[in-house]
Design an enzyme around this catalytic site. Structure first.
Site, PDB file in Angstrom:
ATOM      1  N   ASN A 159     -93.389 -43.711 -62.818  1.00  0.00           N
ATOM      2  CA  ASN A 159     -94.037 -42.449 -63.204  1.00  0.00           C
ATOM      3  C   ASN A 159     -93.347 -41.209 -62.639  1.00  0.00           C
ATOM      4  OD1 ASN A 159     -94.998 -43.052 -60.682  1.00  0.00           O
ATOM      5  ND2 ASN A 159     -97.125 -42.515 -61.112  1.00  0.00           N
ATOM      6  N   GLU A 257     -97.533 -46.772 -50.643  1.00  0.00           N
ATOM      7  CA  GLU A 257     -98.154 -45.682 -51.420  1.00  0.00           C
ATOM      8  C   GLU A 257     -98.724 -46.343 -52.663  1.00  0.00           C
ATOM      9  OE1 GLU A 257     -98.488 -42.638 -50.486  1.00  0.00           O
ATOM     10  OE2 GLU A 257     -97.082 -42.501 -48.825  1.00  0.00           O
ATOM     11  N   CYS A 291    -100.706 -41.140 -59.555  1.00  0.00           N
ATOM     12  CA  CYS A 291    -101.650 -41.793 -58.649  1.00  0.00           C
ATOM     13  C   CYS A 291    -102.683 -40.814 -58.117  1.00  0.00           C
ATOM     14  CB  CYS A 291    -100.880 -42.419 -57.493  1.00  0.00           C
ATOM     15  SG  CYS A 291     -99.779 -41.238 -56.721  1.00  0.00           S
ATOM     16  N   GLU A 465     -95.626 -39.915 -46.560  1.00  0.00           N
ATOM     17  CA  GLU A 465     -94.307 -39.427 -46.981  1.00  0.00           C
ATOM     18  C   GLU A 465     -94.375 -37.903 -46.984  1.00  0.00           C
ATOM     19  OE1 GLU A 465     -93.657 -41.435 -50.760  1.00  0.00           O
ATOM     20  OE2 GLU A 465     -92.768 -43.135 -49.725  1.00  0.00           O
TER      21      GLU A 465
HETATM   22  P1  NAP Z   1     -96.408 -51.838 -60.128  1.00  0.00           P
HETATM   23  O1  NAP Z   1     -96.649 -52.750 -61.236  1.00  0.00           O
HETATM   24  O2  NAP Z   1     -96.984 -52.157 -58.807  1.00  0.00           O
HETATM   25  O3  NAP Z   1     -94.811 -51.651 -60.022  1.00  0.00           O
HETATM   26  C1  NAP Z   1     -94.203 -50.797 -59.097  1.00  0.00           C
HETATM   27  C2  NAP Z   1     -92.834 -51.346 -58.760  1.00  0.00           C
HETATM   28  O4  NAP Z   1     -92.990 -52.601 -58.120  1.00  0.00           O
HETATM   29  C3  NAP Z   1     -91.947 -51.595 -59.984  1.00  0.00           C
HETATM   30  O5  NAP Z   1     -90.606 -51.313 -59.636  1.00  0.00           O
HETATM   31  C4  NAP Z   1     -92.154 -53.080 -60.225  1.00  0.00           C
HETATM   32  O6  NAP Z   1     -91.118 -53.695 -60.943  1.00  0.00           O
HETATM   33  C5  NAP Z   1     -92.202 -53.573 -58.791  1.00  0.00           C
HETATM   34  N1  NAP Z   1     -92.781 -54.895 -58.605  1.00  0.00           N
HETATM   35  C6  NAP Z   1     -93.806 -55.476 -59.264  1.00  0.00           C
HETATM   36  N2  NAP Z   1     -94.015 -56.732 -58.775  1.00  0.00           N
HETATM   37  C7  NAP Z   1     -93.111 -56.932 -57.802  1.00  0.00           C
HETATM   38  C8  NAP Z   1     -92.813 -58.012 -56.908  1.00  0.00           C
HETATM   39  N3  NAP Z   1     -93.506 -59.153 -56.913  1.00  0.00           N
HETATM   40  N4  NAP Z   1     -91.789 -57.869 -56.048  1.00  0.00           N
HETATM   41  C9  NAP Z   1     -91.087 -56.725 -56.010  1.00  0.00           C
HETATM   42  N5  NAP Z   1     -91.304 -55.667 -56.819  1.00  0.00           N
HETATM   43  C10 NAP Z   1     -92.322 -55.766 -57.697  1.00  0.00           C
HETATM   44  O7  NAP Z   1     -96.941 -50.367 -60.454  1.00  0.00           O
HETATM   45  P2  NAP Z   1     -96.721 -49.529 -61.793  1.00  0.00           P
HETATM   46  O8  NAP Z   1     -97.740 -49.949 -62.757  1.00  0.00           O
HETATM   47  O9  NAP Z   1     -95.308 -49.516 -62.188  1.00  0.00           O
HETATM   48  O10 NAP Z   1     -97.024 -48.055 -61.229  1.00  0.00           O
HETATM   49  C11 NAP Z   1     -98.264 -47.494 -61.281  1.00  0.00           C
HETATM   50  C12 NAP Z   1     -99.016 -47.692 -59.969  1.00  0.00           C
HETATM   51  O11 NAP Z   1     -98.326 -47.033 -58.919  1.00  0.00           O
HETATM   52  C13 NAP Z   1    -100.380 -47.049 -60.018  1.00  0.00           C
HETATM   53  O12 NAP Z   1    -101.332 -47.868 -59.400  1.00  0.00           O
HETATM   54  C14 NAP Z   1    -100.193 -45.771 -59.223  1.00  0.00           C
HETATM   55  O13 NAP Z   1    -101.365 -45.255 -58.673  1.00  0.00           O
HETATM   56  C15 NAP Z   1     -99.214 -46.209 -58.199  1.00  0.00           C
HETATM   57  N6  NAP Z   1     -98.509 -45.050 -57.638  1.00  0.00           N
HETATM   58  C16 NAP Z   1     -98.814 -44.668 -56.374  1.00  0.00           C
HETATM   59  C17 NAP Z   1     -98.207 -43.550 -55.830  1.00  0.00           C
HETATM   60  C18 NAP Z   1     -98.534 -43.108 -54.435  1.00  0.00           C
HETATM   61  O14 NAP Z   1     -97.774 -42.319 -53.885  1.00  0.00           O
HETATM   62  N7  NAP Z   1     -99.619 -43.578 -53.829  1.00  0.00           N
HETATM   63  C19 NAP Z   1     -97.269 -42.830 -56.565  1.00  0.00           C
HETATM   64  C20 NAP Z   1     -96.976 -43.248 -57.865  1.00  0.00           C
HETATM   65  C21 NAP Z   1     -97.609 -44.367 -58.381  1.00  0.00           C
HETATM   66  P3  NAP Z   1     -91.414 -54.433 -62.364  1.00  0.00           P
HETATM   67  O15 NAP Z   1     -92.011 -53.401 -63.238  1.00  0.00           O
HETATM   68  O16 NAP Z   1     -90.085 -54.930 -62.753  1.00  0.00           O
HETATM   69  O17 NAP Z   1     -92.412 -55.540 -62.091  1.00  0.00           O
END
Ligand code: NAP
Length: 486
Positions: A159, A257, A291, A465
């Protein structure tokens, strides 16, 4: 490539390991799509454990020299990286909009803020102070120094494809650490373009590495490899928990995060026009895929109807379309899973009695567009109350008094960002204290800046961060007891 960039060398379709641009060992690539058009933008190497291990080895070797460079010189190199990013802002924004979908104005803003983080941490490199501690004995000098934690693994979401990398890597590099990054598969090109500029800025080979490919294999290697001393992850709470568990086996430090479920509370005494302006920015930026997005908009009974009408007027002015078109203010969602999730949440709310004051369905200008939506009459038994929407949907809940609003706001396992609007100064302080969140916007719908601590409590994460806190996440405290001769 269907992008017209001024500097075509920024569009990289290879990973970056030890200062070399490389393909997967197997030679396998996977396509990356433009979410607005579904066109293939290019290919991305499909790497796994072996390439990740090599990247970690390169980072481990590079650590020896990088941590010895004096802080002022590391800062100069980071500052050069920041300047190059600003010089290439337009190309970087084009790449980001093409792979992520957000409007160009938002991509430009993200590039500027990414450079802002790098500039901030370049300065912070010079301020990693230790301290002296008064000793109980004359023959001792007690002191602490701060040292880089070592090799850092960073996993980032789609994102904010540039800012998430800048926010993790610049404090790590400033502290003297080296990094291996896994960007999200939907948005590898922003990460790789940043790596190309890092190389041009003179960041030595192996100090910053990027591997793209199989999340499971890359993540397993990053979490199991003892050379990695810290994992910095941004993404969903579900994946964060899995990674924390895996890191436990080698007792790595973690920064997490994670997800959010932000309340946005509008009290009877609020400036409604201000609240509408801010909820628009908080809810609809990046098509609601942040997020810290307002997820549950709670409005006090006395102003509920007026607020809903004003919000509907503003939402009806949103221009939806491909992010590279002029005047577009809301782009597509990232993929079909995202559309299905958002539409499912809206259908569930409508089935249980909510009304769509605006929108309420996908938009037929492409596969991944959703109508900006305002739902009224939303209640706690609807899924939308409990789940992170990650889409352009504003659900409006009605509440009676302050105690109810605070209890509702806190009734979630998340604790990232919360917002409220009120002109009563006593309430502003009371509510700020009572909200169980890492970040609170009091009469403000925006929070993030390089100068302030970003992060959550409860299941929204661990660590901060940004601000003066960000670099501490990548430093260890060493205590030295120096015995002195009489
Ligand atoms: P996600 O599914 O958790 O994926 C995030 C990253 O983790 C991607 O690069 C993904 O790669 C990787 N990943 C997934 N499974 C993994 C594993 N088993 N081992 C290593 N890496 C793995 O999250 P998303 O849907 O892309 O992003 C949205 C989420 O991020 C939301 O919940 C949002 O709130 C959160 N977010 C939080 C913040 C904050 O600062 N708190 C900021 C931005 C977003 P793949 O896609 O290849 O699986």
């Amino acid at each position: 490539m269907c992008l017209s960039l001024r500097d075509k060398s920024l569009f990289r379709q290879q990973a970056f390991i030890g200062g070399n641009w490389v393909d997967a060992d197997s030679g396998r690539h996977v396509p990356v799509y433009n979410p607005a058009t579904n066109d293939v933008l290019g290919q991305m190497p499909w790497m796994g454990a072996a390439e990740t291990r090599r990247a970690i080895e390169c980072a481990e070797q590079a650590l020896v020299g990088w941590k010895k460079i004096i802080a002022k010189d590391r800062a100069t190199i980071l500052r050069r990286w920041c300047n190059l990013i600003l010089e290439h802002k337009e190309d970087l924004a084009q790449i980001m909009t093409a792979e992520q979908g957000k409007p160009l104005s938002e991509s430009r803003g993200e590039i500027t803020s990414s450079a802002g983080y790098i500039e901030w941490f370049a300065e912070e490199a010079k301020r990693t102070y230790g301290e002296t501690i008064p000793a109980a004995n004359k023959d001792q000098q007690l002191l602490t120094i701060r040292q880089p934690i070592g090799v850092v693994a960073a996993i980032t979401p789609w994102n904010f494809p540039a800012q998430m990398i800048a926010r993790k890597c610049s404090p790590a590099l400033a502290a003297g650490c080296t990094v291996v990054i896994k960007p999200a598969p939907q948005t590898p090109y922003s990460a790789l373009a940043l790596a190309a500029l890092a190389q041009e800025a003179g960041i030595p080979d192996g100090v910053l590495n990027i591997v793209t490919g199989k999340a499971g294999e890359i993540g397993d290697e990053m979490t199991a490899n003892p050379a990695v001393r810290k994992l910095s992850f941004t993404g969903s709470t579900v994946v964060g928990k899995v990674l924390m568990e895996k890191c436990a086996l080698t007792v790595k430090q973690v920064s997490m995060e994670l997800g959010g479920n932000a309340p946005f509370i509008v009290f009877d005494d609020a400036n409604l026009d201000l609240a509408v302006r801010h909820v628009m920015a908080s809810k609809f930026r990046n098509s609601g895929q942040t997020c810290v997005c307002a997820n549950r908009i709670m409005v006090q009974k006395g102003v509920y109807d007026e607020f809903a009408s004003k919000l509907a007027v503003a939402v009806n002015k949103i221009q939806v379309g491909p992010g590279n078109e002029a005047d577009v203010t809301l782009g597509p969602l990232i993929d079909d899973r995202a559309i299905d999730k958002v539409d499912g949440l809206v259908k569930d709310a409508l089935d249980k009695g909510a009304k769509a004051l605006v929108g309420g369905a996908p938009l037929d200008i492409g596969e991944l567009f959703y109508k900006p939506t305002v739902l009224t009459g939303v209640t706690q038994n609807m899924q939308v109350f409990h789940k992170e929407i990650f889409g352009p949907v504003a659900p409006l809940y009605c509440f009676e008094d302050e105690d109810e609003a605070i209890a509702l706001a806190n009734s979630t396992r998340y604790g990232l960002a919360a917002y409220f609007f009120s002109r009563d100064v006593g309430r502003v302080w009371r509510v700020s204290e009572a909200l169980e969140y890492g970040m609170v916007g009091a009469n403000s719908g925006t929070l993030s800046s390089e100068a302030t601590p970003f992060g959550g409590i409860k299941e929204s994460g661990i660590g901060r961060e940004g601000g003066k806190y960000g670099i501490q996440e990548f430093l260890e405290i060493k205590y030295i007891n120096m015995g002195l001769e009489e």
